[in-house]
Write a protein that holds these residues in place. Sequence first.
Motif, PDB file in Angstrom:
ATOM      1  N   LYS A 244      17.549  18.333 -12.494  1.00  0.00           N
ATOM      2  CA  LYS A 244      16.400  18.543 -11.624  1.00  0.00           C
ATOM      3  C   LYS A 244      15.799  17.208 -11.227  1.00  0.00           C
ATOM      4  N   VAL A 245      15.133  17.234 -10.093  1.00  0.00           N
ATOM      5  CA  VAL A 245      14.458  16.055  -9.566  1.00  0.00           C
ATOM      6  C   VAL A 245      13.059  16.494  -9.131  1.00  0.00           C
ATOM      7  N   VAL A 246      12.042  15.856  -9.683  1.00  0.00           N
ATOM      8  CA  VAL A 246      10.662  16.142  -9.310  1.00  0.00           C
ATOM      9  C   VAL A 246      10.240  15.135  -8.247  1.00  0.00           C
ATOM     10  N   PRO A 247       9.782  15.573  -7.073  1.00  0.00           N
ATOM     11  CA  PRO A 247       9.373  14.618  -6.034  1.00  0.00           C
ATOM     12  C   PRO A 247       8.293  13.647  -6.489  1.00  0.00           C
ATOM     13  N   PHE A 248       7.492  14.044  -7.473  1.00  0.00           N
ATOM     14  CA  PHE A 248       6.439  13.155  -7.964  1.00  0.00           C
ATOM     15  C   PHE A 248       7.032  11.885  -8.573  1.00  0.00           C
ATOM     16  N   TRP A 249       8.211  11.987  -9.171  1.00  0.00           N
ATOM     17  CA  TRP A 249       8.853  10.798  -9.751  1.00  0.00           C
ATOM     18  C   TRP A 249       9.161   9.778  -8.663  1.00  0.00           C
ATOM     19  N   ALA A 250       9.734  10.236  -7.561  1.00  0.00           N
ATOM     20  CA  ALA A 250      10.053   9.323  -6.462  1.00  0.00           C
ATOM     21  C   ALA A 250       8.792   8.765  -5.819  1.00  0.00           C
ATOM     22  N   LEU A 251       7.761   9.612  -5.677  1.00  0.00           N
ATOM     23  CA  LEU A 251       6.502   9.152  -5.101  1.00  0.00           C
ATOM     24  C   LEU A 251       5.847   8.089  -5.980  1.00  0.00           C
ATOM     25  N   LYS A 252       5.873   8.297  -7.274  1.00  0.00           N
ATOM     26  CA  LYS A 252       5.302   7.325  -8.198  1.00  0.00           C
ATOM     27  C   LYS A 252       6.057   6.000  -8.144  1.00  0.00           C
ATOM     28  N   ALA A 253       7.393   6.071  -8.091  1.00  0.00           N
ATOM     29  CA  ALA A 253       8.198   4.846  -8.024  1.00  0.00           C
ATOM     30  C   ALA A 253       7.928   4.081  -6.729  1.00  0.00           C
ATOM     31  N   CYS A 254       7.800   4.798  -5.612  1.00  0.00           N
ATOM     32  CA  CYS A 254       7.516   4.134  -4.335  1.00  0.00           C
ATOM     33  C   CYS A 254       6.147   3.468  -4.342  1.00  0.00           C
ATOM     34  N   LEU A 255       5.151   4.133  -4.925  1.00  0.00           N
ATOM     35  CA  LEU A 255       3.812   3.544  -4.982  1.00  0.00           C
ATOM     36  C   LEU A 255       3.788   2.308  -5.874  1.00  0.00           C
ATOM     37  N   GLU A 256       4.537   2.351  -6.969  1.00  0.00           N
ATOM     38  CA  GLU A 256       4.604   1.177  -7.843  1.00  0.00           C
ATOM     39  C   GLU A 256       5.196  -0.027  -7.110  1.00  0.00           C
ATOM     40  N   LEU A 257       6.215   0.222  -6.304  1.00  0.00           N
ATOM     41  CA  LEU A 257       6.850  -0.881  -5.581  1.00  0.00           C
ATOM     42  C   LEU A 257       6.002  -1.359  -4.417  1.00  0.00           C
ATOM     43  N   LEU A 258       5.309  -0.429  -3.737  1.00  0.00           N
ATOM     44  CA  LEU A 258       4.509  -0.814  -2.587  1.00  0.00           C
ATOM     45  C   LEU A 258       3.288  -1.640  -2.974  1.00  0.00           C
ATOM     46  N   PHE A 259       2.715  -1.373  -4.145  1.00  0.00           N
ATOM     47  CA  PHE A 259       1.498  -2.068  -4.571  1.00  0.00           C
ATOM     48  C   PHE A 259       1.777  -3.188  -5.575  1.00  0.00           C
ATOM     49  N   CYS A 260       3.044  -3.541  -5.739  1.00  0.00           N
ATOM     50  CA  CYS A 260       3.387  -4.662  -6.614  1.00  0.00           C
ATOM     51  C   CYS A 260       3.158  -5.970  -5.846  1.00  0.00           C
ATOM     52  N   GLU A 261       2.312  -6.838  -6.363  1.00  0.00           N
ATOM     53  CA  GLU A 261       1.962  -8.078  -5.663  1.00  0.00           C
ATOM     54  C   GLU A 261       3.164  -9.003  -5.524  1.00  0.00           C
ATOM     55  N   ASP A 262       4.014  -9.064  -6.532  1.00  0.00           N
ATOM     56  CA  ASP A 262       5.183  -9.937  -6.452  1.00  0.00           C
ATOM     57  C   ASP A 262       6.157  -9.480  -5.366  1.00  0.00           C
ATOM     58  N   ILE A 263       6.344  -8.151  -5.245  1.00  0.00           N
ATOM     59  CA  ILE A 263       7.235  -7.632  -4.205  1.00  0.00           C
ATOM     60  C   ILE A 263       6.656  -7.873  -2.820  1.00  0.00           C
ATOM     61  N   ILE A 264       5.354  -7.681  -2.664  1.00  0.00           N
ATOM     62  CA  ILE A 264       4.699  -7.950  -1.375  1.00  0.00           C
ATOM     63  C   ILE A 264       4.832  -9.423  -1.006  1.00  0.00           C
ATOM     64  N   TYR A 265       4.650 -10.295  -1.985  1.00  0.00           N
ATOM     65  CA  TYR A 265       4.775 -11.735  -1.752  1.00  0.00           C
ATOM     66  C   TYR A 265       6.200 -12.093  -1.313  1.00  0.00           C
ATOM     67  N   CYS A 266       7.205 -11.536  -1.978  1.00  0.00           N
ATOM     68  CA  CYS A 266       8.595 -11.832  -1.634  1.00  0.00           C
ATOM     69  C   CYS A 266       8.960 -11.288  -0.256  1.00  0.00           C
ATOM     70  N   CYS A 267       8.474 -10.110   0.086  1.00  0.00           N
ATOM     71  CA  CYS A 267       8.752  -9.544   1.407  1.00  0.00           C
ATOM     72  C   CYS A 267       8.165 -10.411   2.517  1.00  0.00           C
ATOM     73  N   LYS A 268       6.962 -10.916   2.303  1.00  0.00           N
ATOM     74  CA  LYS A 268       6.354 -11.796   3.302  1.00  0.00           C
ATOM     75  C   LYS A 268       7.133 -13.094   3.441  1.00  0.00           C
ATOM     76  N   LYS A 269       7.569 -13.655   2.303  1.00  0.00           N
ATOM     77  CA  LYS A 269       8.334 -14.896   2.346  1.00  0.00           C
ATOM     78  C   LYS A 269       9.657 -14.694   3.096  1.00  0.00           C
ATOM     79  N   ILE A 270      10.342 -13.593   2.798  1.00  0.00           N
ATOM     80  CA  ILE A 270      11.616 -13.316   3.474  1.00  0.00           C
ATOM     81  C   ILE A 270      11.393 -13.081   4.962  1.00  0.00           C
ATOM     82  N   LYS A 271      10.317 -12.383   5.310  1.00  0.00           N
ATOM     83  CA  LYS A 271      10.014 -12.112   6.726  1.00  0.00           C
ATOM     84  C   LYS A 271       9.730 -13.410   7.468  1.00  0.00           C
ATOM     85  N   ASN A 272       8.975 -14.314   6.843  1.00  0.00           N
ATOM     86  CA  ASN A 272       8.701 -15.597   7.492  1.00  0.00           C
ATOM     87  C   ASN A 272       9.953 -16.454   7.616  1.00  0.00           C
TER      88      ASN A 272
END
Length: 275
Positions: A244-272
């Motif tokens: 079984k797969v609970v959609p809440f698991w995927a939603l929680k994982a996506c929110l963790e990645l979206l609000f991670c400061e290190d990931i946001i910083y790396c995405c901006k660096k790669i975009k620039n």
Amino acid sequence: MIILQILKILGITILVLLAVVLLLFFIVILTPVYYRVNGSISDKQQRGDISVRWLFGFLSFGWRYQDEQSGYELKICGFRIYPKKDKHSKAERKPYSEEDFFQENSGEEEINSVEKQEDIPLKMDSSDTGEKKEKDKHSPKSSFKNFFHEIQRAYSGVQTIKNDKRYKNALQKLTQVFIRLLKKIVPREMYLEGTYSLGSPDYTGLSFGILCIFPVAYTNRWKITPDFETDRMYINGYGRAKGKVVPFWALKACLELLFCEDIIYCCKKIKNALK
């Protein structure tokens, strides 16, 4: 007084609608998606099917495979909505009439007129060349080249921040979230039964020993019998898996990645770096 009563009724209606929306939202993200996989293989045939159920069977999907033929269907409340039945398959063919005869002859005349016009040289229109270029842009070959080019650009952007400490933290966070989500998604029940041979007793015994190392084999009581007496390579067996797969698991994982400061910083660096 009348205005206050109207406002009261509107407020109650809005609260009820919000409560219904929240209730539906929590039902959707908390209701697990159950999946089941079955398969069998032998010298004569290969069979397999996948079934997925969500919202207590309200939405279901099925895919089946047998002897190089496959089919799938999507159901809502037990009624198949895709693929729909072909209406033309049940339609009766009309008897041959004179109108059909004249239509066929007119088609032959059109073909003959086109064949006569083949000898006439045609001039290329600029609009046709433009359409051809547009088609070339959207061809699979060009899209694959663009995709490969974008991957190269992304890789070059990652190389610019590879030695950054925050990049390592972001990669570690991404790996942790992915592994945690993968552990929850993997099947809870896996069963395998059958016999096999790799064509050589040495390879067969080696593969069987490696298979016995993993706990998934003996915790699920698999019944696998190696065949050491034949020199022919074959696999005969049956397997199934449930989970079984609970959609809440995927939603929680996506929110963790979206609000991670290190990931946001790396995405901006790669975009620039790609600009």
